[in-house]
Design an enzyme around this catalytic site. Structure first.
Site, PDB file in Angstrom:
ATOM      1  N   ASP A 273       0.850  -1.201   0.000  1.00 19.34           N
ATOM      2  CA  ASP A 273       0.000   0.000   0.000  1.00 19.34           C
ATOM      3  C   ASP A 273       0.883   1.248   0.000  1.00 19.34           C
ATOM      4  O   ASP A 273       2.085   1.159   0.255  1.00 19.34           O
ATOM      5  CB  ASP A 273      -0.960   0.017   1.202  1.00 19.34           C
ATOM      6  CG  ASP A 273      -0.265  -0.388   2.485  1.00 19.34           C
ATOM      7  OD1 ASP A 273       0.961  -0.145   2.601  1.00 19.34           O
ATOM      8  OD2 ASP A 273      -0.930  -0.945   3.370  1.00 19.34           O
TER       9      ASP A 273
ATOM     10  N   ASP B 124       1.423   4.996   1.563  1.00 17.28           N
ATOM     11  CA  ASP B 124       1.026   5.928   2.611  1.00 17.28           C
ATOM     12  C   ASP B 124       1.606   7.314   2.338  1.00 17.28           C
ATOM     13  O   ASP B 124       2.749   7.444   1.908  1.00 17.28           O
ATOM     14  CB  ASP B 124       1.525   5.447   3.977  1.00 17.28           C
ATOM     15  CG  ASP B 124       0.881   4.119   4.372  1.00 17.28           C
ATOM     16  OD1 ASP B 124      -0.224   3.831   3.868  1.00 17.28           O
ATOM     17  OD2 ASP B 124       1.490   3.378   5.163  1.00 17.28           O
TER      18      ASP B 124
ATOM     19  N   ASP C 160      10.717   4.521  13.520  1.00 12.15           N
ATOM     20  CA  ASP C 160      11.517   3.460  14.137  1.00 12.15           C
ATOM     21  C   ASP C 160      12.869   3.234  13.452  1.00 12.15           C
ATOM     22  O   ASP C 160      13.925   3.530  14.002  1.00 12.15           O
ATOM     23  CB  ASP C 160      10.710   2.161  14.290  1.00 12.15           C
ATOM     24  CG  ASP C 160      10.006   1.715  13.010  1.00 12.15           C
ATOM     25  OD1 ASP C 160      10.159   2.374  11.970  1.00 12.15           O
ATOM     26  OD2 ASP C 160       9.311   0.681  13.056  1.00 12.15           O
TER      27      ASP C 160
HETATM   28  P1  ATP Z   1       4.571  -2.966   6.486  1.00 11.74           P
HETATM   29  O1  ATP Z   1       5.157  -3.397   5.216  1.00 11.74           O
HETATM   30  O2  ATP Z   1       4.492  -4.002   7.509  1.00 11.74           O
HETATM   31  O3  ATP Z   1       3.289  -2.183   6.353  1.00 11.74           O
HETATM   32  P2  ATP Z   1       5.537  -0.426   7.378  1.00 11.74           P
HETATM   33  O4  ATP Z   1       6.917   0.070   7.692  1.00 11.74           O
HETATM   34  O5  ATP Z   1       4.804   0.298   6.315  1.00 11.74           O
HETATM   35  O6  ATP Z   1       5.669  -1.958   7.067  1.00 11.74           O
HETATM   36  P3  ATP Z   1       3.404   0.343   9.090  1.00 11.74           P
HETATM   37  O7  ATP Z   1       2.967  -0.260  10.377  1.00 11.74           O
HETATM   38  O8  ATP Z   1       2.477   0.376   7.944  1.00 11.74           O
HETATM   39  O9  ATP Z   1       4.739  -0.407   8.721  1.00 11.74           O
HETATM   40  O10 ATP Z   1       3.892   1.813   9.451  1.00 11.74           O
HETATM   41  C1  ATP Z   1       4.169   2.826   8.492  1.00 11.74           C
HETATM   42  C2  ATP Z   1       5.356   3.670   8.964  1.00 11.74           C
HETATM   43  O11 ATP Z   1       5.063   4.267  10.236  1.00 11.74           O
HETATM   44  C3  ATP Z   1       6.635   2.884   9.206  1.00 11.74           C
HETATM   45  O12 ATP Z   1       7.365   2.697   8.020  1.00 11.74           O
HETATM   46  C4  ATP Z   1       7.366   3.759  10.196  1.00 11.74           C
HETATM   47  O13 ATP Z   1       7.979   4.860   9.570  1.00 11.74           O
HETATM   48  C5  ATP Z   1       6.216   4.281  11.056  1.00 11.74           C
HETATM   49  N1  ATP Z   1       5.980   3.381  12.215  1.00 11.74           N
HETATM   50  C6  ATP Z   1       5.130   2.332  12.271  1.00 11.74           C
HETATM   51  N2  ATP Z   1       5.148   1.735  13.466  1.00 11.74           N
HETATM   52  C7  ATP Z   1       6.041   2.430  14.194  1.00 11.74           C
HETATM   53  C8  ATP Z   1       6.513   2.313  15.529  1.00 11.74           C
HETATM   54  N3  ATP Z   1       6.060   1.347  16.319  1.00 11.74           N
HETATM   55  N4  ATP Z   1       7.428   3.210  15.947  1.00 11.74           N
HETATM   56  C9  ATP Z   1       7.874   4.191  15.136  1.00 11.74           C
HETATM   57  N5  ATP Z   1       7.485   4.349  13.877  1.00 11.74           N
HETATM   58  C10 ATP Z   1       6.571   3.489  13.400  1.00 11.74           C
HETATM   59 MG    MG Z   2       2.689  -0.106   5.810  1.00 10.93          MG
END
Ligand code: ATP
Ligand code: MG
Length: 403
Positions: A54, A56, A134
């Site tokens: 997706d 964002d 993170d």
């Molecule tokens: P995925 O492929 O699992 O969706 P993702 O990195 O996009 O991985 P998301 O949970 O969708 O994970 O979160 C989007 C963004 O928000 C992350 O890339 C990160 O920058 C931030 N983020 C998410 N969770 C956290 C956290 N627990 N602490 C700090 N930043 C976070």
């Molecule tokens: Mg994500």
């Protein structure tokens, strides 16, 4: 602080790799004077040559301002407020606002308890937003106007060197949000990256802090880890990094004496990984039925077999005690109960029982579970072979749906 900037020729992302529906959202934000960036997993995945699941967006506009620009947008979330902007009836993009985690006094918007971030709705600049994320690879910003990537944390170098590095000092980062320990493991296997040594060591030292996280949030996070397509690897890492024992403490205690369950888990996870690779549905109940099975077996021996407690009672006890760590929604509890309570029926090959079992809604999940048990227990092999033949004739539509 000024970011490092990477133009299209440096980062190599083509506009055609990006979902074209993003333009509807980006143009409105930019046209109204707001910056709009792609951020997080989508950008990271594209830079690593993977297809993002997706896209964002992050912007300087506040959630209310975003809503006022789109006719079909709504604010969701409490811990993090974000806006879902719909581009058609079914499809939406997540649009969030730059946040800051620098110390603020507004308790309604930002709340830390013993170092743990409980609420995070203080808006800030892109610079501040970059440092509250993170991992460095998750903190890159693709400007949807210019196509330039802004990098405040040296994430592009980490992408190049396949390094998974926390932005903050690991002990501080994990104290703020222990879920990052689970994310570290998930990203390491999913993206084929190498976690920094200090981060790995800190996970081992701080693993117990995972219990400070809400059991509801842990249900989702554990599922993501197990359903990532790398379940076997992730499970092994959870054990190595001493996280598993804090997620499933009862199971862990039993594992110390009965290592056969380790084989059972690996077998089940291998099966789940294969299903995910084949694009088949995986039911969240299944993996919880697997991880809690040793606990059930011990209590079955202790209470059910001598009729001192009923199976319902034992089941309730297991769910209640495990829910202090990971909360399992009611809906999934029913399936777990069905899977377990049907296991003994697979030892009955009478026509009547076959007819009865194969008509049940949960037959497929219970059969899969029995099959995995048979893989580690010779006693069940001949039964499993017979059920293998029987289940071939059970409709495939049902197969997909039920597990
Ligand atoms: P995925 O492929 O699992 O969706 P993702 O990195 O996009 O991985 P998301 O949970 O969708 O994970 O979160 C989007 C963004 O928000 C992350 O890339 C990160 O920058 C931030 N983020 C998410 N969770 C956290 C956290 N627990 N602490 C700090 N930043 C976070
Ligand atoms: Mg994500």
């Amino acid at each position: 602080m000024n970011p490092k900037k990477y133009s299209q020729k440096d980062h190599g992302i083509q506009r055609s790799n990006i979902d074209s529906d993003i333009d509807i959202v980006a143009e409105t934000l930019i046209g109204n004077g707001y910056q709009a960036f792609l951020v997080g997993g989508c950008l990271r995945d594209m830079l690593l040559g993977k297809t993002p699941k997706d896209f964002d967006i992050v912007t300087e506009a506040s959630p209310n301002e975003i809503c006022s620009l789109f006719s079909n947008a709504r604010i969701i979330g409490k811990r993090f407020k974000i806006v879902h902007v719909y581009v058609n009836e079914k499809k939406y993009f997540e649009v969030s606002t730059f946040r800051s985690d620098v110390k603020k006094h507004d308790k309604k918007k930002f709340k830390k308890v013993n170092g743990l971030i409980k609420r995070d709705n203080i808006y800030g600049t892109i610079n501040q937003d970059a440092f509250r994320r993170d991992f460095t690879i998750n903190s890159l910003y693709y400007d949807l106007d210019s196509g330039i990537i802004h990098d405040y944390v040296d994430g592009m170098n980490d992408i190049k060197n396949k390094k998974l590095r926390l932005i903050k000092k690991p002990s501080l980062s994990f104290q703020e949000d222990p879920v990052r320990m689970l994310r570290a493991i998930r990203f390491e296997t999913k993206l084929g990256l190498k976690l920094t040594d200090d981060c790995r060591q800190t996970i081992k030292n701080m693993s117990h802090q995972i219990n400070g996280i809400s059991p509801y949030r842990l249900f989702d996070e554990v599922l993501k880890i197990m359903h990532s397509g790398h379940g076997v690897e992730n499970y092994k890492k959870l054990r190595e990094e001493k996280l598993f024992e804090h997620l499933f403490p009862f199971t862990h205690k039993i594992l110390e004496d009965f290592s056969i369950y380790d084989d059972f888990f690996i077998c089940a996870l291998r099966n789940t990984d294969m299903r995910i690779k084949d694009g088949l549905h995986v039911n969240p109940s299944f993996i919880y039925a697997v991880f809690l099975w040793p606990y059930y077996k011990v209590l079955e021996d202790k209470y059910i077999n001598n009729n001192s407690r009923s199976i319902d009672d034992v089941f309730r006890h297991i769910i209640e005690s495990q829910s202090k760590y990971i909360s399992i929604p009611d809906f999934f509890q029913n399936t777990i109960f069905s899977i377990w309570s049907l296991q003994s029926s697979f030892l009955n090959l009478s026509k009547r029982n076959i007819h009865y079992l194969t008509k049940l809604d949960k037959f497929r999940a219970a059969y899969d579970f029995f099959y995995i048990r048979s893989q580690i227990n010779d006693e069940f092999k001949s039964y499993a072979d017979k059920w293998y033949e029987i289940q071939k004739n059970v409709k495939s539509v049902k197969n997909k749906k039920n597990r």
